[in-house]
Design an enzyme around this catalytic site. Sequence first.
Site, PDB file in Angstrom:
ATOM      1  N   ASP A  73       0.808  -1.220   0.000  1.00  0.00           N
ATOM      2  CA  ASP A  73       0.000   0.000   0.000  1.00  0.00           C
ATOM      3  C   ASP A  73       0.847   1.278   0.000  1.00  0.00           C
ATOM      4  O   ASP A  73       0.402   2.317   0.463  1.00  0.00           O
ATOM      5  CB  ASP A  73      -0.951   0.012   1.194  1.00  0.00           C
ATOM      6  N   GLU A 140      -2.514  -0.433  -4.009  1.00  0.00           N
ATOM      7  CA  GLU A 140      -3.791  -0.874  -3.437  1.00  0.00           C
ATOM      8  C   GLU A 140      -4.907   0.080  -3.860  1.00  0.00           C
ATOM      9  O   GLU A 140      -4.751   1.296  -3.790  1.00  0.00           O
ATOM     10  CB  GLU A 140      -3.715  -0.913  -1.912  1.00  0.00           C
TER      11      GLU A 140
END
Length: 205
Positions: A73, A140
């Site tokens: 992420d 992400e």
Amino acid sequence: MTREEWEKLLQPYVQTVDELKVKLRGMRSEFEIEGIHTPIEFVTGRVKEISAIEEKLVRRHISVDRIEQDMEDLAGVRIMTQFTEDIYKVVDLLRQRKDIVILEERDYVTNEKPSGYRSYHIVIEYPVQLSSGEKKLLAEIQVRTMQMNVWATIEHAINYKYDGEYTPEMSEKLKKAATLSMEVDKLFSQLHNGLANTSDKPQDS
């Protein structure tokens, strides 16, 4: 790592977020031009702050030389929708794209977290084009309704200011707020679907 080293490492992720935002906003524009309901309300994105990265490296026991493989992420894009059913329409649209490879999906909409958190998480591999050549990065994508986003944003702010685990009373209130938020989403979906059904009926001449 020095500040300069971090910036050099994160620059491809900045480019990835910028490109994904343009592409996903373009999808919204296509629906608008065609005059049909768009499942994408708006798109935001960010590259993880250096301080947050360093904290996560320690918390997850990730070595710096494994950061690109083990931290999915660093680049994050969030797609907001008006209605819960739009989340799955967006997911289907993402599955059809040829410029990303979906590696993992986590449905926290149907299977919400114990805290009440709801969102649909997708881990992708994205080929970013650099001056040195193509580089495939992990990113992400989170898809959620605006109501889910309000809850998640406020919970994050509370968690940031609160030092320690939530008390049972705090956890209960957050869970209650999440349940109320879910009910609001359901009501909005019912209203929207009701209007759609009405517009499909033939008009009296």
